[in-house]
Design a protein around this motif. Structure first.
Motif, PDB file in Angstrom:
ATOM      1  N   VAL A 120       0.831  -1.210   0.000  1.00  0.00           N
ATOM      2  CA  VAL A 120       0.000   0.000   0.000  1.00  0.00           C
ATOM      3  C   VAL A 120       0.864   1.258   0.000  1.00  0.00           C
ATOM      4  O   VAL A 120       0.710   2.148  -0.846  1.00  0.00           O
ATOM      5  N   GLN A 121       1.793   1.365   0.938  1.00  0.00           N
ATOM      6  CA  GLN A 121       2.645   2.557   0.995  1.00  0.00           C
ATOM      7  C   GLN A 121       3.593   2.619  -0.188  1.00  0.00           C
ATOM      8  O   GLN A 121       3.905   3.710  -0.694  1.00  0.00           O
ATOM      9  N   GLY A 122       4.026   1.455  -0.671  1.00  0.00           N
ATOM     10  CA  GLY A 122       4.907   1.444  -1.827  1.00  0.00           C
ATOM     11  C   GLY A 122       4.268   2.086  -3.042  1.00  0.00           C
ATOM     12  O   GLY A 122       4.884   2.922  -3.722  1.00  0.00           O
ATOM     13  N   TRP A 123       3.024   1.761  -3.315  1.00  0.00           N
ATOM     14  CA  TRP A 123       2.328   2.373  -4.450  1.00  0.00           C
ATOM     15  C   TRP A 123       1.963   3.826  -4.173  1.00  0.00           C
ATOM     16  O   TRP A 123       1.969   4.656  -5.088  1.00  0.00           O
ATOM     17  N   ARG A 124       1.650   4.134  -2.927  1.00  0.00           N
ATOM     18  CA  ARG A 124       1.380   5.545  -2.595  1.00  0.00           C
ATOM     19  C   ARG A 124       2.592   6.405  -2.936  1.00  0.00           C
ATOM     20  O   ARG A 124       2.464   7.477  -3.527  1.00  0.00           O
ATOM     21  N   TYR A 125       3.759   5.910  -2.579  1.00  0.00           N
ATOM     22  CA  TYR A 125       4.995   6.629  -2.874  1.00  0.00           C
ATOM     23  C   TYR A 125       5.319   6.595  -4.368  1.00  0.00           C
ATOM     24  O   TYR A 125       5.656   7.621  -4.971  1.00  0.00           O
ATOM     25  N   GLN A 126       5.238   5.403  -4.981  1.00  0.00           N
ATOM     26  CA  GLN A 126       5.686   5.255  -6.359  1.00  0.00           C
ATOM     27  C   GLN A 126       4.840   6.072  -7.330  1.00  0.00           C
ATOM     28  O   GLN A 126       5.359   6.667  -8.278  1.00  0.00           O
ATOM     29  N   LEU A 127       3.532   6.135  -7.094  1.00  0.00           N
ATOM     30  CA  LEU A 127       2.679   6.922  -7.982  1.00  0.00           C
ATOM     31  C   LEU A 127       2.866   8.418  -7.757  1.00  0.00           C
ATOM     32  O   LEU A 127       2.722   9.211  -8.694  1.00  0.00           O
ATOM     33  N   SER A 128       3.204   8.817  -6.540  1.00  0.00           N
ATOM     34  CA  SER A 128       3.542  10.219  -6.298  1.00  0.00           C
ATOM     35  C   SER A 128       4.810  10.584  -7.052  1.00  0.00           C
ATOM     36  O   SER A 128       4.905  11.647  -7.680  1.00  0.00           O
ATOM     37  N   LEU A 129       5.799   9.697  -6.993  1.00  0.00           N
ATOM     38  CA  LEU A 129       7.031   9.904  -7.745  1.00  0.00           C
ATOM     39  C   LEU A 129       6.741   9.941  -9.240  1.00  0.00           C
ATOM     40  O   LEU A 129       7.274  10.782  -9.973  1.00  0.00           O
ATOM     41  N   PHE A 130       5.875   9.054  -9.686  1.00  0.00           N
ATOM     42  CA  PHE A 130       5.512   8.985 -11.098  1.00  0.00           C
ATOM     43  C   PHE A 130       4.898  10.303 -11.573  1.00  0.00           C
ATOM     44  O   PHE A 130       5.256  10.826 -12.643  1.00  0.00           O
TER      45      PHE A 130
END
Length: 259
Positions: A120-130
């Motif tokens: 969950v947090q991984g995608w929250r971070y990765q999509l913000s970076l994206f």
């Protein structure tokens, strides 16, 4: 692949067109820009998807479906086999055009709820970076737009000024500061003429680098006369649209310097 009964859903809006956003799923250099150097993708059904995170953790899978610029599906897992082996989960990314750009829908399906929760947090971070990576690429010419905006305020020929503004801003651009509450280039051009009349021999220019975050620019500026004497300073906040043009400007004057 085991039954994928556990879902992770996330949605974000990115201020770029679906075509621009989708290119980050089909071009390996752009894919690597938001995953990590060395990451690659083969943009075809059956193509290999490889991710090398900055910390050296590797993930891989296979492209299952590719429908530009709407949808990509790929399997996902870790080369180490932990917490899930390669290809043991499935990621679906769907793009939907909206007024401000693109709504991205992410669905990541897992066989176990615990593994889902770990992502969950991984995608929250990765999509913000994206979102930031897409914006950085789309607005790589932000300094040029900003300099063009300030130059228009010093341009004395109204026709030339209108042409220059039309090249860097949308027709209904909004401009607001202590002396402006305007919408549209047609309103802005004569307003600048009036400003030049009441504040003659004043030139605006950018001071320092443009600070950019997801289509918003923070810019310092100075106002000076033809002899180079500073007459004022301030900050502007620019908003850039999905087409890369200026859509909104808010200006702030700095307090007068103490004598």
């Amino acid at each position: 692949m085991s039954a994928l009964e556990h879902r992770l859903d996330r949605t974000i809006v990115i201020d770029a067109t679906p075509q621009t956003v989708f290119s980050f799923f089909t071009e390996s250099d752009r894919w690597a820009a938001w995953w990590g150097a060395g990451s690659t993708i083969e943009p075809r059904a059956g193509g290999r998807m490889y991710i090398r995170h900055p910390g050296g953790v590797e993930a891989a899978g296979e492209v299952v479906e590719l429908v530009p610029p709407e949808r990509i599906v790929f399997t996902y897992g870790f080369s180490s086999g932990h917490p899930i082996p390669e290809g043991s989960s499935r990621v679906t990314i769907r793009l939907e055009p909206v007024i401000t750009g693109t709504r991205l829908h992410l669905l990541h399906e897992f066989s176990e709820w615990k593994t889902r929760d770990e992502h969950v947090q991984g995608w929250r971070y990765q999509l913000s970076l994206f979102a930031n990576v897409v914006a950085d690429a789309l607005h790589a010419n932000a300094p040029t737009l900003v300099d063009g905006w300030f130059a228009a305020w010093s341009e004395t020929d109204a026709g030339v000024r209108e042409e220059r503004l039309a090249a860097i801003a949308v027709p209904d651009v909004r401009c607001r500061d202590r002396f402006s509450a305007l919408t549209g280039i047609a309103d802005l051009v004569p307003h600048i003429t009036a400003a030049q009349r009441f504040m003659p021999d004043m030139h605006l220019e950018r001071r320092g680098d443009v600070r950019h975050c997801q289509g918003r620019l923070l810019v310092d500026w100075i106002a000076s006369n033809s002899e180079g004497h500073e007459r004022g300073s301030g900050k502007n906040v620019f908003t850039l649209g999905a087409d890369g043009l200026i859509t909104d400007v808010v200006g702030f004057w700095d307090p007068p310097k103490a004598k």
